[in-house]
Design an enzyme around this catalytic site. Structure first.
Site, PDB file in Angstrom:
ATOM      1  NE  ARG A 152      12.161  18.646 -41.081  1.00 28.42           N
ATOM      2  CZ  ARG A 152      13.149  17.795 -40.819  1.00 28.42           C
ATOM      3  NH1 ARG A 152      13.616  17.014 -41.770  1.00 28.42           N
ATOM      4  NH2 ARG A 152      13.668  17.723 -39.611  1.00 28.42           N
ATOM      5  CG  ASN A 212      11.780  12.329 -43.009  1.00 26.55           C
ATOM      6  OD1 ASN A 212      12.604  11.436 -43.137  1.00 26.55           O
ATOM      7  ND2 ASN A 212      11.891  13.271 -42.088  1.00 26.55           N
ATOM      8  CD  GLU A 213      12.138  12.196 -37.951  1.00 26.64           C
ATOM      9  OE1 GLU A 213      11.947  13.414 -37.791  1.00 26.64           O
ATOM     10  OE2 GLU A 213      13.114  11.610 -37.480  1.00 26.64           O
ATOM     11  CD  GLU A 217      16.465  10.539 -40.317  1.00 21.78           C
ATOM     12  OE1 GLU A 217      16.763  11.353 -39.429  1.00 21.78           O
ATOM     13  OE2 GLU A 217      15.605  10.764 -41.175  1.00 21.78           O
ATOM     14  CD1 TRP A 237      17.975  17.938 -34.680  1.00 23.48           C
ATOM     15  CD2 TRP A 237      17.081  17.532 -32.670  1.00 23.48           C
ATOM     16  NE1 TRP A 237      18.070  16.577 -34.446  1.00 23.48           N
ATOM     17  CE2 TRP A 237      17.526  16.309 -33.217  1.00 23.48           C
ATOM     18  CE3 TRP A 237      16.483  17.512 -31.410  1.00 23.48           C
ATOM     19  CZ2 TRP A 237      17.406  15.089 -32.548  1.00 23.48           C
ATOM     20  CZ3 TRP A 237      16.362  16.303 -30.743  1.00 23.48           C
ATOM     21  CH2 TRP A 237      16.819  15.109 -31.315  1.00 23.48           C
ATOM     22  CD  GLU A 246      18.629  18.849 -40.688  1.00 20.18           C
ATOM     23  OE1 GLU A 246      19.189  18.005 -41.416  1.00 20.18           O
ATOM     24  OE2 GLU A 246      17.498  18.675 -40.178  1.00 20.18           O
ATOM     25  CD  GLN A 247      24.952  26.618 -42.793  1.00 26.95           C
ATOM     26  OE1 GLN A 247      26.051  27.099 -42.532  1.00 26.95           O
ATOM     27  NE2 GLN A 247      23.919  27.353 -43.149  1.00 26.95           N
ATOM     28  CG  MET A 248      25.482  24.777 -36.707  1.00 23.71           C
ATOM     29  SD  MET A 248      27.252  25.102 -36.835  1.00 23.71           S
ATOM     30  CE  MET A 248      27.729  25.031 -35.114  1.00 23.71           C
ATOM     31  CG  HIS A 249      22.566  17.111 -37.927  1.00 27.73           C
ATOM     32  ND1 HIS A 249      23.166  15.911 -38.219  1.00 27.73           N
ATOM     33  CD2 HIS A 249      21.445  16.816 -37.233  1.00 27.73           C
ATOM     34  CE1 HIS A 249      22.438  14.926 -37.725  1.00 27.73           C
ATOM     35  NE2 HIS A 249      21.390  15.453 -37.116  1.00 27.73           N
TER      36      HIS A 249
HETATM   37  C1  GAL Z   1      15.368  13.899 -38.272  1.00 22.39           C
HETATM   38  C2  GAL Z   1      14.893  14.132 -39.695  1.00 22.39           C
HETATM   39  C3  GAL Z   1      16.044  14.411 -40.637  1.00 22.39           C
HETATM   40  C4  GAL Z   1      16.972  15.429 -40.031  1.00 22.39           C
HETATM   41  C5  GAL Z   1      17.426  14.945 -38.691  1.00 22.39           C
HETATM   42  C6  GAL Z   1      18.395  15.852 -38.011  1.00 22.39           C
HETATM   43  O1  GAL Z   1      14.354  14.062 -37.356  1.00 22.39           O
HETATM   44  O2  GAL Z   1      14.168  13.022 -40.173  1.00 22.39           O
HETATM   45  O3  GAL Z   1      15.544  14.868 -41.865  1.00 22.39           O
HETATM   46  O4  GAL Z   1      16.325  16.645 -39.945  1.00 22.39           O
HETATM   47  O5  GAL Z   1      16.319  14.810 -37.848  1.00 22.39           O
HETATM   48  O6  GAL Z   1      18.762  15.353 -36.745  1.00 22.39           O
END
Ligand code: GAL
Length: 652
Positions: free
Chosen positions: A103, A141-142, A316, A324, A364-367
């Site tokens: 992205r 987004n961000e 969020e 990450w 982001e499977q591990m999130h």
């Molecule tokens: C944020 C982002 C989200 C997602 C999240 C994961 O920085 O806006 O889309 O990726 O991190 O922690």
């Protein structure tokens, strides 16, 4: 209020209605959607497929939920990249085009991408702007996350040349302002200026600063155009953006927030603590690895509140391990609720969690999510239920007044200057600012972050951790306040165009306090020297200035050789060195008391904050603690005897 980030496009439509009902039953009010859904909204150029989004919004609305709609511009789809390859940003480290496959690959200076991003934003805004269930909008987004503010593309260089023309008017002026006579760097014309990358060794700091200012301006222009489109078609709806810290975006967040109704922040306490303490010793890190540092979230909450000088949202919040950081631990039980209350205490009106259900595919499977991929509730779920029940009981009002006696003046250009000319590896802007903030929070003080354009009259103590470029108007505002003002090292040390002031550092600040910096030395952070203050011995380290003062200026602290390290004239204090945490706290405690502020002596991992009718206490440690001084108060949650990882709320 509470909310959630939801991706209907990730789940079978048959699941949407039960998801929505469950969200409602959990007590959620808001659902944020669509920020990455471009390929599903416009699978090929000009062919829109909004039917699924219409149905998703209706499903959420039928369950009584309110929708926050996002523009999907953080994820331009493949067909768009193929149609307009020049929309890809060029990496300033490698000179290569950013690839497709994640992205934020777009270039803020691409005319094609700008047009396409505004087109999709307008189509969405026209379709949903007046939809009764869509109560607000989030832009992109961000913005500028993943190091995407600067680009070394041809579009960026062309736009930079135009930007320089507007700022400097003539090439002679630019050459003079940048000091290009040094190393024969003089440019014959604006057309010959490039981006300050790919040279043999360091490029001119003035050139780097100009390019940072330009790159930030490009992000803001892109964003302002998007906000204007949304406002045109979505009357009465709020428009916000989910910010990440300025340090990470290289964008002036104050300027970026100018057109918004309020700012929002994405809160990932563990991920950020892991990155912040990456080089710290294990003991220091381990203590906070599953709680986040007690001042870390609130440091960014207070900054976010400062962007619009208004209450803010968490768009969020981490509900479990992220994917990450360098390492990704689980939060201690209780932390999801505790972090939510820290946010409310510091001025959040809504906390949204990221995300509803953990994704079973892709990056982001591990999130973690509030629900696992098999739809079972994760550990965070119960804590959200708890927060909802407590919120209902407390009735926190969105316009609760927040009261601040202390302001930290924080600025983007000054961060850029100290990054461009670091002078010593252990001088880290964010860390320097954080150390002052941490000391103030240990003293139990509510801290407002303000821009250098803010009035300073509402505060009793103003802290300027560093401000190399000082404007005349800032000096005038300093003269108008009776607050004690503390300037950290490097303040006043540069002109607007990154030159040394003729009267030497601290330049214009010499109008406020008679002190001159004769020389600067920087040291490794594991080497320190004695600092004498109020009959006690502390440490001075990393940054040390040799100060010359006249006899009207009082010396508050001295170095090991008894030369001045911290000086004061009237209500202005200049600090010529970075010091240990104990020194920063001792100095600020004294100055706060002299300024008429009440300070507290809190246990090391306890923090307190006031909001409206309430005072909140937070215990970040595993051990139960008793917080003295609040025993006779009326507690609505908990008491002043806090179990490990817990919070309490009392009437003020
Ligand atoms: C944020 C982002 C989200 C997602 C999240 C994961 O920085 O806006 O889309 O990726 O991190 O922690």
């Amino acid at each position: 209020m509470l909310g959630i980030c939801y991706y209907p496009e990730h789940w079978p439509e048959s699941q949407w209605a039960s998801d929505a009902q469950e969200m409602r039953d959990l007590g959620l009010t808001y659902v944020r959607i669509a920020e990455f859904a471009w390929s599903r909204l416009e699978p090929t150029e000009g062919h829109y497929t909004f039917d699924w989004l219409d149905r998703a919004i209706d499903t959420l609305a039928n369950a009584g939920l309110k929708v926050i709609m996002c523009t999907p511009t953080a994820t331009p789809p493949k067909w768009l990249v193929e149609a307009y390859p020049d929309m890809l940003a060029v990496d300033v480290n490698t000179g290569q085009s950013r690839g497709f496959g994640s992205r934020r690959h777009y270039d803020f200076s691409s005319i094609d991408y700008h047009r396409e991003a505004m087109r999709i934003s307008e189509v969405l805004a026209k379709r949903y702007g007046e939809h009764p269930a869509v109560v607000g909008w989030q832009t992109d987004n961000e913005l500028a996350c993943h190091d995407t503010t600067p680009s070394a593309s041809a579009s960026a260089v062309n736009a930079f040349q135009e930007w320089c023309k507007t700022r400097y008017q003539t090439i002679e002026k630019l050459n003079e302002e940048w000091g290009n006579v040094f190393w024969s760097m003089e440019y014959p014309s604006f057309a010959s200026i490039s981006a300050p990358y790919f040279a043999v060794t360091e490029t001119n700091p003035a050139h780097q600063l100009a390019f940072r200012r330009f790159s930030s301006d490009q992000v803001i222009a892109f964003h302002d155009d998007m906000v204007a489109i949304i406002r045109q078609h979505a009357p009465g709806r709020f428009v916000t953006h989910n910010f990440i810290p300025m340090a990470d975006t290289q964008t002036d967040n104050y300027a970026l927030a100018r057109e918004l109704d309020f700012a929002a922040y994405d809160n990932y306490p563990l991920g950020r603590t892991d990155l912040f303490f990456a080089n710290a010793d294990t003991a220091q890190f381990k203590r906070y690895m599953r709680t986040g540092h007690p001042d870390f979230s609130s440091y960014y909450f207070d900054q976010t509140r400062g962007l619009c000088q208004k209450n803010f949202w968490i768009m969020e919040q981490q509900p479990g391990p992220v994917n990450w950081a360098v390492h990704n631990p689980r939060p201690e039980p209780g932390m999801i609720a505790l972090w939510s209350w820290v946010a409310f205490g510091h001025g959040a009106d809504t906390v949204c969690y990221f995300r509803w259900r953990q994704a079973p595919f892709a990056q982001e499977q591990m999130h973690a999510g509030l629900k696992r991929a098999d739809n079972s509730p994760s550990a965070a779920y119960k804590e959200v239920q708890q927060v909802k029940a407590e919120l209902d009981e407390l009735n926190i009002k969105p316009d609760d007044p927040l009261h601040y006696d202390v302001a930290i003046v924080s600025t983007t250009a000054n961060q850029w200057i100290t990054e461009i000319e670091q002078q010593g590896q252990s001088y880290l802007h964010q860390q320097v600012e954080f150390e002052y903030y941490h000391a103030l929070r240990m003293l139990g003080l509510n801290v407002a972050f303000v821009s250098p354009e803010a009035a300073l009259t509402d505060y009793k103590l103003v802290v300027v951790p560093t401000m190399p470029v000082v404007t005349d108007s800032f000096i005038e505002r300093c003269k108008k306040t009776s607050a004690t003002i503390v300037f950290g090292p490097r303040s006043g040390s540069k002109t607007e165009e990154f030159q040394t002031p003729q009267n030497l550092a601290p330049g214009k600040l010499q109008n406020l306090i008679q002190v001159k910096v004769l020389s600067v030395e920087t040291l490794r952070d594991d080497i320190s020297e004695t600092l004498h203050y109020e009959g006690q011995t502390f440490h001075s380290n990393r940054w040390r200035e040799e100060l010359d003062v006249d006899n009207k200026t009082k010396v508050l602290a001295t170095y090991h050789d008894h030369t001045p390290a911290v000086v004061q004239a009237e209500n202005r204090v200049y600090v010529g060195t970075l010091g240990c945490a104990d020194f920063t706290r001792a100095l600020l405690e004294k100055l706060a008391k002299v300024s008429g502020l009440t300070t507290y002596t809190l246990p090391e991992d306890v923090r307190t904050v006031e909001r409206g009718d309430y005072r909140l206490l937070f215990n970040y440690s595993a051990e139960a603690v008793r917080v003295d001084g609040f025993a006779n108060k009326e507690f609505v949650i908990g008491s002043n005897e806090l179990p490990g990882y817990s919070y309490a709320v009392m009437k003020r």
